[in-house]
Design a protein around this motif. Structure first.
Motif, PDB file in Angstrom:
ATOM      1  N   SER A 165     -37.130  83.850  33.048  1.00  0.00           N
ATOM      2  CA  SER A 165     -37.340  82.404  33.148  1.00  0.00           C
ATOM      3  C   SER A 165     -36.346  81.633  32.295  1.00  0.00           C
ATOM      4  O   SER A 165     -35.866  80.566  32.694  1.00  0.00           O
ATOM      5  CB  SER A 165     -38.775  82.058  32.736  1.00  0.00           C
ATOM      6  OG  SER A 165     -39.719  82.695  33.586  1.00  0.00           O
ATOM      7  N   CYS A 166     -36.024  82.164  31.124  1.00  0.00           N
ATOM      8  CA  CYS A 166     -35.035  81.510  30.259  1.00  0.00           C
ATOM      9  C   CYS A 166     -33.655  81.517  30.912  1.00  0.00           C
ATOM     10  O   CYS A 166     -32.872  80.561  30.738  1.00  0.00           O
ATOM     11  CB  CYS A 166     -34.985  82.205  28.897  1.00  0.00           C
ATOM     12  SG  CYS A 166     -36.441  81.915  27.871  1.00  0.00           S
ATOM     13  N   ILE A 167     -33.332  82.572  31.650  1.00  0.00           N
ATOM     14  CA  ILE A 167     -32.054  82.600  32.373  1.00  0.00           C
ATOM     15  C   ILE A 167     -32.018  81.501  33.425  1.00  0.00           C
ATOM     16  O   ILE A 167     -31.019  80.781  33.576  1.00  0.00           O
ATOM     17  CB  ILE A 167     -31.836  83.974  33.031  1.00  0.00           C
ATOM     18  CG1 ILE A 167     -31.629  85.067  31.969  1.00  0.00           C
ATOM     19  CG2 ILE A 167     -30.637  83.936  33.984  1.00  0.00           C
ATOM     20  CD1 ILE A 167     -30.338  84.961  31.204  1.00  0.00           C
ATOM     21  N   ILE A 168     -33.113  81.326  34.144  1.00  0.00           N
ATOM     22  CA  ILE A 168     -33.159  80.331  35.224  1.00  0.00           C
ATOM     23  C   ILE A 168     -33.058  78.911  34.675  1.00  0.00           C
ATOM     24  O   ILE A 168     -32.240  78.104  35.141  1.00  0.00           O
ATOM     25  CB  ILE A 168     -34.440  80.511  36.056  1.00  0.00           C
ATOM     26  CG1 ILE A 168     -34.379  81.818  36.840  1.00  0.00           C
ATOM     27  CG2 ILE A 168     -34.639  79.327  37.009  1.00  0.00           C
ATOM     28  CD1 ILE A 168     -35.617  82.100  37.663  1.00  0.00           C
ATOM     29  N   VAL A 169     -33.880  78.580  33.688  1.00  0.00           N
ATOM     30  CA  VAL A 169     -33.896  77.196  33.188  1.00  0.00           C
ATOM     31  C   VAL A 169     -32.681  76.879  32.324  1.00  0.00           C
ATOM     32  O   VAL A 169     -32.316  75.715  32.159  1.00  0.00           O
ATOM     33  CB  VAL A 169     -35.192  76.915  32.396  1.00  0.00           C
ATOM     34  CG1 VAL A 169     -36.413  77.145  33.256  1.00  0.00           C
ATOM     35  CG2 VAL A 169     -35.270  77.761  31.119  1.00  0.00           C
ATOM     36  N   SER A 464     -42.335  77.653  24.124  1.00  0.00           N
ATOM     37  CA  SER A 464     -41.289  77.161  23.231  1.00  0.00           C
ATOM     38  C   SER A 464     -39.923  77.723  23.609  1.00  0.00           C
ATOM     39  O   SER A 464     -38.919  77.003  23.623  1.00  0.00           O
ATOM     40  CB  SER A 464     -41.618  77.533  21.777  1.00  0.00           C
ATOM     41  OG  SER A 464     -40.662  77.007  20.891  1.00  0.00           O
ATOM     42  N   ALA A 465     -39.876  79.009  23.951  1.00  0.00           N
ATOM     43  CA  ALA A 465     -38.599  79.628  24.314  1.00  0.00           C
ATOM     44  C   ALA A 465     -38.042  79.040  25.606  1.00  0.00           C
ATOM     45  O   ALA A 465     -36.840  78.743  25.698  1.00  0.00           O
ATOM     46  CB  ALA A 465     -38.787  81.143  24.465  1.00  0.00           C
ATOM     47  N   ILE A 466     -38.896  78.841  26.608  1.00  0.00           N
ATOM     48  CA  ILE A 466     -38.428  78.308  27.891  1.00  0.00           C
ATOM     49  C   ILE A 466     -37.948  76.872  27.734  1.00  0.00           C
ATOM     50  O   ILE A 466     -36.899  76.487  28.275  1.00  0.00           O
ATOM     51  CB  ILE A 466     -39.553  78.410  28.940  1.00  0.00           C
ATOM     52  CG1 ILE A 466     -39.832  79.888  29.259  1.00  0.00           C
ATOM     53  CG2 ILE A 466     -39.175  77.649  30.208  1.00  0.00           C
ATOM     54  CD1 ILE A 466     -41.017  80.098  30.175  1.00  0.00           C
ATOM     55  N   TRP A 539     -28.111  86.367  38.653  1.00  0.00           N
ATOM     56  CA  TRP A 539     -28.746  87.514  39.311  1.00  0.00           C
ATOM     57  C   TRP A 539     -29.447  88.440  38.322  1.00  0.00           C
ATOM     58  O   TRP A 539     -30.327  89.211  38.717  1.00  0.00           O
ATOM     59  CB  TRP A 539     -27.716  88.314  40.119  1.00  0.00           C
ATOM     60  CG  TRP A 539     -26.603  88.925  39.310  1.00  0.00           C
ATOM     61  CD1 TRP A 539     -25.370  88.399  39.094  1.00  0.00           C
ATOM     62  CD2 TRP A 539     -26.636  90.184  38.614  1.00  0.00           C
ATOM     63  NE1 TRP A 539     -24.612  89.244  38.315  1.00  0.00           N
ATOM     64  CE2 TRP A 539     -25.371  90.349  38.010  1.00  0.00           C
ATOM     65  CE3 TRP A 539     -27.590  91.179  38.459  1.00  0.00           C
ATOM     66  CZ2 TRP A 539     -25.048  91.463  37.238  1.00  0.00           C
ATOM     67  CZ3 TRP A 539     -27.267  92.289  37.690  1.00  0.00           C
ATOM     68  CH2 TRP A 539     -26.013  92.435  37.099  1.00  0.00           C
ATOM     69  N   THR A 540     -29.071  88.366  37.034  1.00  0.00           N
ATOM     70  CA  THR A 540     -29.700  89.253  36.052  1.00  0.00           C
ATOM     71  C   THR A 540     -31.187  88.964  35.877  1.00  0.00           C
ATOM     72  O   THR A 540     -31.956  89.854  35.478  1.00  0.00           O
ATOM     73  CB  THR A 540     -29.004  89.160  34.694  1.00  0.00           C
ATOM     74  OG1 THR A 540     -29.023  87.791  34.243  1.00  0.00           O
ATOM     75  CG2 THR A 540     -27.553  89.618  34.797  1.00  0.00           C
ATOM     76  N   CYS A 541     -31.601  87.730  36.191  1.00  0.00           N
ATOM     77  CA  CYS A 541     -33.022  87.412  36.051  1.00  0.00           C
ATOM     78  C   CYS A 541     -33.856  88.218  37.048  1.00  0.00           C
ATOM     79  O   CYS A 541     -35.024  88.544  36.773  1.00  0.00           O
ATOM     80  CB  CYS A 541     -33.273  85.923  36.207  1.00  0.00           C
ATOM     81  SG  CYS A 541     -33.080  85.298  37.893  1.00  0.00           S
ATOM     82  N   SER A 542     -33.276  88.546  38.205  1.00  0.00           N
ATOM     83  CA  SER A 542     -34.019  89.336  39.190  1.00  0.00           C
ATOM     84  C   SER A 542     -34.294  90.741  38.674  1.00  0.00           C
ATOM     85  O   SER A 542     -35.353  91.326  38.960  1.00  0.00           O
ATOM     86  CB  SER A 542     -33.242  89.401  40.511  1.00  0.00           C
ATOM     87  OG  SER A 542     -31.982  90.020  40.335  1.00  0.00           O
ATOM     88  N   VAL A 543     -33.353  91.290  37.904  1.00  0.00           N
ATOM     89  CA  VAL A 543     -33.573  92.603  37.291  1.00  0.00           C
ATOM     90  C   VAL A 543     -34.767  92.550  36.349  1.00  0.00           C
ATOM     91  O   VAL A 543     -35.636  93.440  36.344  1.00  0.00           O
ATOM     92  CB  VAL A 543     -32.311  93.079  36.552  1.00  0.00           C
ATOM     93  CG1 VAL A 543     -32.564  94.409  35.850  1.00  0.00           C
ATOM     94  CG2 VAL A 543     -31.133  93.200  37.504  1.00  0.00           C
ATOM     95  N   ALA A 544     -34.812  91.492  35.539  1.00  0.00           N
ATOM     96  CA  ALA A 544     -35.920  91.341  34.595  1.00  0.00           C
ATOM     97  C   ALA A 544     -37.244  91.171  35.326  1.00  0.00           C
ATOM     98  O   ALA A 544     -38.250  91.807  34.974  1.00  0.00           O
ATOM     99  CB  ALA A 544     -35.655  90.150  33.673  1.00  0.00           C
ATOM    100  N   TYR A 545     -37.261  90.334  36.332  1.00  0.00           N
ATOM    101  CA  TYR A 545     -38.509  90.098  37.061  1.00  0.00           C
ATOM    102  C   TYR A 545     -39.015  91.369  37.748  1.00  0.00           C
ATOM    103  O   TYR A 545     -40.218  91.642  37.774  1.00  0.00           O
ATOM    104  CB  TYR A 545     -38.309  88.995  38.101  1.00  0.00           C
ATOM    105  CG  TYR A 545     -38.273  87.599  37.531  1.00  0.00           C
ATOM    106  CD1 TYR A 545     -39.173  87.207  36.548  1.00  0.00           C
ATOM    107  CD2 TYR A 545     -37.353  86.663  37.986  1.00  0.00           C
ATOM    108  CE1 TYR A 545     -39.152  85.931  36.018  1.00  0.00           C
ATOM    109  CE2 TYR A 545     -37.324  85.373  37.470  1.00  0.00           C
ATOM    110  CZ  TYR A 545     -38.226  85.011  36.489  1.00  0.00           C
ATOM    111  OH  TYR A 545     -38.201  83.742  35.977  1.00  0.00           O
ATOM    112  N   ILE A 546     -38.123  92.146  38.313  1.00  0.00           N
ATOM    113  CA  ILE A 546     -38.523  93.367  39.023  1.00  0.00           C
ATOM    114  C   ILE A 546     -39.169  94.369  38.071  1.00  0.00           C
ATOM    115  O   ILE A 546     -40.066  95.127  38.451  1.00  0.00           O
ATOM    116  CB  ILE A 546     -37.304  93.991  39.731  1.00  0.00           C
ATOM    117  CG1 ILE A 546     -36.874  93.110  40.906  1.00  0.00           C
ATOM    118  CG2 ILE A 546     -37.608  95.400  40.227  1.00  0.00           C
ATOM    119  CD1 ILE A 546     -35.597  93.546  41.568  1.00  0.00           C
TER     120      ILE A 546
END
Length: 565
Positions: A165-169, A464-466, A539-546
């Motif tokens: 989520s932090c990568i996306i926002v 807080s992090a997001i 695209w790295t956020c997809s790795v984390a989500y998976i």
């Protein structure tokens, strides 16, 4: 504590002030139909109805402390999990806020290096502790899976859902594999600094105790499991001490934590100041920013009426602001406001830039839950837990000027004590509620605690992090991910130490190889990801989500298909 928290506690006490009632079962001599009475007597000399001895609710569920409510129903336990989970969320919030205040006052040192890092993981550690202390060894063996679920769930959630989520926002345009601050028009990603890589490497090293305790499973040995738990416990404690001592003598981690927290009150201070000069009318009746009032404020600040706010005019604004707890450097604060508002990069804040900037601050503050509308005035007030930070400085600085440090120190200590008391009081009832919910639904308690409990103990840190990552700056992204890696490190050393100590001291069976393997995989994958690169494309956020559903699925397959459990 805010008024809504008092109302919640009052509601909780009011609803559960009564004790469980008792009932007796009606019995009689057997009848052909099995009914108490079918209107026809088939038994001579039918006696009066007999009553069994009283059966209390405690025989089916045990009350925590002898008076807190318990239930065996699914909905009832779900409600108790929500109630106790919210109280644990309050505890985590108070501990986090009190730690930040104390760290800002004391600065890097022994207290900041040894004591405060443990407070952030205290709610998790408390839940893990009580999960293995309850009742007999058999009961503890059953409930300790709640602690393991929390330990695994917290680590996995921080490194997957929150990290992604932090990568996306926080994503910005990438140019030559580096994110450009404040942009988002094409291929995007997040960039961090080299210090964030160091924090990730420390996190990766902290999984060593997990490797040790997993060795007997890898070697298919059952006799060495208890010894492996002892060795892993000793290594984990040594790593915890080493990590804290390292922070004392290499205080860059503490300085990062200060930089992460020091500007939490800046937006609150500026908006309060503007609200005062706007006579409390920064918002319209429907709660939206009032652009007309904001433009009038701009005209008031623009002393020479040239249509732009110069650094000297902004400095005059900053001088008139008295922040509640932190006296920020005025020139530094001016440069931060210009950097955030001046989108044209002409070193002036134009009227439209000022309006857009203030509206953005107001909307972000409302999204954090840090503001609420007052129906009688149509204004808003920022509460103490306003998780919005401004950090654009180019170096880590220690806050040197603190107004009324004595009062702030007392406030910080009181919040730490309150958070500790709440965590200590409601950790055991929460574990019991999870265990009862597991029995009522036949869902393993590990999966319930894996999903639900981290939402209670890590929500404040996650929000807080997001919010901080959404500033779309390399600096804020670096601080955000450093905080995430630091939180996981404390889970891997402090919370694991508590769990291993419970297993060893109480002589419990080590039956958590699949759960430990999940933690290892997530920490190693994300640690390797973050240790050797500073730029993370979208695209790295997809790795984390998976990795999140993968973790749950892997535990299920290993335990219920391959029989590891």
């Amino acid at each position: 504590m805010t008024s809504k928290h008092f109302l919640f506690l009052f509601f909780f006490i009011f609803c559960f002030s009564s004790f469980p009632s008792h009932a007796r079962f009606i019995t009689g001599r057997p009848s052909p139909t099995g009914l108490v009475s079918d209107g026809i007597s088939t038994v001579k000399n039918l006696p009066y109805l007999l009553l069994k001895p009283p059966v209390s609710a405690e025989e089916s569920c045990e009350q925590s402390y002898g008076f807190l409510p318990c239930t065996t129903t699914v909905l009832g336990n779900m409600f108790l999990i929500i109630v106790y989970g919210y109280l644990m969320y309050l505890a985590a919030t108070y501990l986090s806020y009190g730690s930040e205040l104390l760290l800002e006052i004391l600065g890097p040192g022994i207290v900041g290096g040894l004591f405060l890092p443990m407070l952030g993981a205290l709610p998790d550690a408390m839940l893990i502790l009580v999960s293995g202390l309850s009742g007999t060894a058999e009961t503890a063996q059953s409930q300790v899976s709640v602690g393991m679920g929390l330990l695994a769930g917290s680590t996995v959630m921080l490194l997957t859902v929150i990290w992604g989520s932090c990568i996306i926002v926080g994503r910005c345009d990438l140019h030559d594999s580096v994110a450009i601050d404040g942009t988002n028009t094409k291929e995007s990603g997040v960039s961090t600094d080299i210090w964030t890589c160091y924090a990730a490497r420390i996190m990766a090293i902290s999984v060593i105790p997990f490797l040790i305790v997993q060795l007997p499973q890898a070697l298919s040995s059952t006799s060495g499991r208890h010894l492996a738990v002892l060795i892993a416990l000793i290594i984990s404690l040594l790593m915890l001490i080493s990590y804290c001592v390292y922070q004392v003598f290499q205080p860059w981690i503490q300085r990062r934590r200060i930089a992460f927290a020091k500007h939490k009150h800046v937006i609150s201070g500026i908006l309060r100041h503007l609200k005062k000069h706007a006579l409390g009318r920064l918002l319209t009746d429907d709660g939206e920013p009032d652009t007309e009032i904001i433009r009038k404020l701009f005209e008031t600040i623009d002393e020479n009426h040239d249509g732009g706010l110069s650094p000297s005019e902004l400095r005059a604004l900053i001088i008139g602001i008295r922040f509640e707890e932190i006296d920020l450097d005025q020139d530094d604060a001016v440069s931060k406001v210009i950097a955030d508002f001046d989108t044209s990069r002409d070193n002036l804040v134009q009227e439209d830039e000022f309006v857009e900037g203030i509206m953005k601050w107001i909307n972000e503050a409302k999204q954090t839950g840090g503001a609420y509308l007052e129906s009688n005035a149509g204004t808003f007030k920022f509460i103490d837990h306003f998780h919005q930070a401004r950090s654009e400085e180019q170096s880590d600085e220690v806050v040197e000027n603190v107004e009324n440090p004595r009062w702030i120190s007392i406030k910080a200590v009181l919040m730490l004590l309150l958070g500790t008391l709440i965590a200590a009081a409601f950790a055991d009832p929460l574990v019991d509620a999870v265990d009862n919910f597991s029995e009522a639904t036949s869902i393993p308690s590990f999966f319930i605690s894996f999903i639900a409990l981290p939402l209670a103990t890590n929500s404040s840190e996650a929000v807080s992090a997001i919010i901080f990552a959404s500033r779309k700056k390399q600096r804020t992204a670096s601080l955000t991910f450093s905080e995430l890696y630091g939180a996981v490190t404390m889970n891997n050393v402090l919370c694991l130490s508590v769990f291993l100590a419970l297993v060893y001291v109480r002589g419990l069976t080590w039956d958590f190889s699949s759960e430990v393997l999940v933690i290892l995989i997530v920490c190693v994958v994300m640690g390797a990801f973050a240790s050797f690169r500073t730029t993370f494309p979208l695209w790295t956020c997809s790795v984390a989500y998976i990795l999140y559903p993968f973790s749950l699925g892997l535990v299920y397959v290993l335990d219920y298909v391959f029989g590891w459990s």
